[in-house]
Write an enzyme that holds these catalytic residues in place. Structure first.
Site, PDB file in Angstrom:
ATOM      1  N   HIS A 133      62.586  94.654  10.416  1.00 50.31           N
ATOM      2  CA  HIS A 133      62.122  95.415   9.252  1.00 50.31           C
ATOM      3  C   HIS A 133      61.006  96.536   9.527  1.00 50.31           C
ATOM      4  CE1 HIS A 133      62.716  95.111   4.775  1.00 50.31           C
ATOM      5  NE2 HIS A 133      61.197  95.104   4.618  1.00 50.31           N
ATOM      6  N   SER A 172      62.647  99.041   1.922  1.00 51.94           N
ATOM      7  CA  SER A 172      62.586  97.615   1.457  1.00 51.94           C
ATOM      8  C   SER A 172      62.392  97.495  -0.188  1.00 51.94           C
ATOM      9  CB  SER A 172      61.407  96.954   2.281  1.00 51.94           C
ATOM     10  OG  SER A 172      61.344  95.807   1.793  1.00 51.94           O
ATOM     11  N   ASP A 190      67.461  92.007   9.251  1.00 54.48           N
ATOM     12  CA  ASP A 190      66.441  92.670  10.174  1.00 54.48           C
ATOM     13  C   ASP A 190      65.157  91.675  10.109  1.00 54.48           C
ATOM     14  OD1 ASP A 190      65.400  92.960   7.505  1.00 54.48           O
ATOM     15  OD2 ASP A 190      65.084  94.930   7.497  1.00 54.48           O
TER      16      ASP A 190
END
Length: 344
Positions: free
Chosen positions: A310, A117, A289
């Site tokens: 995620h 991320s 995601d």
């Protein structure tokens, strides 16, 4: 816009941000293992150490079972903590200092960086400013072209009153400080900070700006390595980028299952997502995601996409186990074995 509607929108904005922050924080609650544990094979024994770098509202605790799975195969693994919420540049500079320590501890002149991320742009920063220290970069669901959720948050923040803005920033910065200060990590970093005493500095607004489309564009202007660019130097399309730049190998992968799709049967996650407004509506029909679009995550050589959301990408799911999802630690082992085979 009426005052009552504006106030309602501001309160909803605060709830959305806080609930999603809590979800991300709960997902990083595992206990990290020591970097010195003994291995039982050579499958993941890379030439250079592995450094795992977390995303927004994460910490060194973000990676349950993954560090040990890599160590069991012979890898030297370091989990680090940078500011849970701050700009890419601030987080990147903190990581650079930790990489410097890791190089000294291991006697290796380079490291393999893996960032999830916001950890994706964070590791890009280090590879950009110190490519001689980096053998490879793997980004996982990195918002390299920005995240629509961050764009939406900036709009909502601008529409809120000053009091609402300060309350929201205070809550999120306090949460970030709690996460960062309570996390360990193999390379503790506690710089002096006037407002946070000896904790890592937190700036949730700077984090959201970095994760926005505009923030991603500005970052890529400074650190274009690994990105597919058009003639004007702008990130373009949904294609892989250069796999080798300045001696650094670049890879990426992402998930294609939204968090909402994975929340069925998990009342806590359904509640948090219902308040946060995290949904596929932000992406239309584009694969994502739940927080980052697949096209935004494209960077370097693609390692493929996986049916993970995620949180599952780092083996976190708030107690929800999806029997159809691939084994995440095994995925990391396969990717690190690729680095081993490349002599990295």
């Amino acid at each position: 816009m009426s005052q009552s509607f504006s106030g309602q929108r501001g309160r909803s904005s605060i709830l959305r941000t806080f609930s999603l922050s809590c979800a991300l924080a709960l997902a990083s609650a595992a206990v990290p293992a020591s970097a010195q544990e003994v291995s039982t094979s050579d499958f993941t024994r890379t030439k250079y150490p592995i450094v795992l770098v977390h995303g927004l509202f994460g910490s060194a605790n973000t990676w349950p079972k993954i560090p040990q799975a890599l160590k069991d195969g012979g890898a030297t693994v370091y989990t680090v903590t940078v500011s849970a919420a701050n700009s890419t540049e601030v987080r990147g500079e903190q990581l650079r200092k930790q990489v410097e320590v890791i190089r000294a501890l291991t006697g290796k002149d380079k490291v393999n960086l893996i960032g999830h991320s916001h950890g994706g742009p964070t590791v890009r920063y280090v590879a950009g400013v110190a490519p001689e220290w980096v053998a490879s970069v793997i980004t996982i669901a990195g918002p390299h072209k920005g995240a629509p959720g961050a764009d939406e948050r900036l709009k909502q923040f601008d529409a809120s009153s000053w009091i609402q803005q300060q309350w929201e920033l205070g809550v999120n910065n306090a949460l970030g400080k709690t996460i960062s200060d309570s996390a360990g990590g193999d390379i503790p970093l506690r710089p002096f900070n006037l407002f946070g005493l000896f904790g890592l500095p937190q700036d949730a607004q700077a984090a959201v700006q970095s994760l926005s489309t505009a923030g991603a564009v500005e970052f890529t202007k400074k650190f274009p390595q690994g990105m597919a660019l058009d003639a004007q130097g702008k990130a373009t399309g949904c294609t892989d980028g250069p796999a080798l730049v300045n001696g650094v190998r670049y890879y990426s992968w992402s998930g294609t299952k939204t968090i909402n799709e994975s929340a069925k049967g998990n009342p806590l996650l359904q509640f948090l997502l219902g308040v946060s407004g995290t949904s596929r509506d932000l992406f239309g029909d584009a694969p994502n995601d739940g927080l980052v679009g697949v096209c935004s995550s494209k960077f370097g050589e693609s390692l493929g996409n996986q049916p993970l959301n995620h949180l599952q990408e780092v083996n976190s799911d708030l107690g929800l186990r999806d029997p159809s999802a691939p084994d995440v630690p095994s995925l990391y082992r396969m990717h690190v074995n690729k680095l081993r085979q490349a002599g990295l």
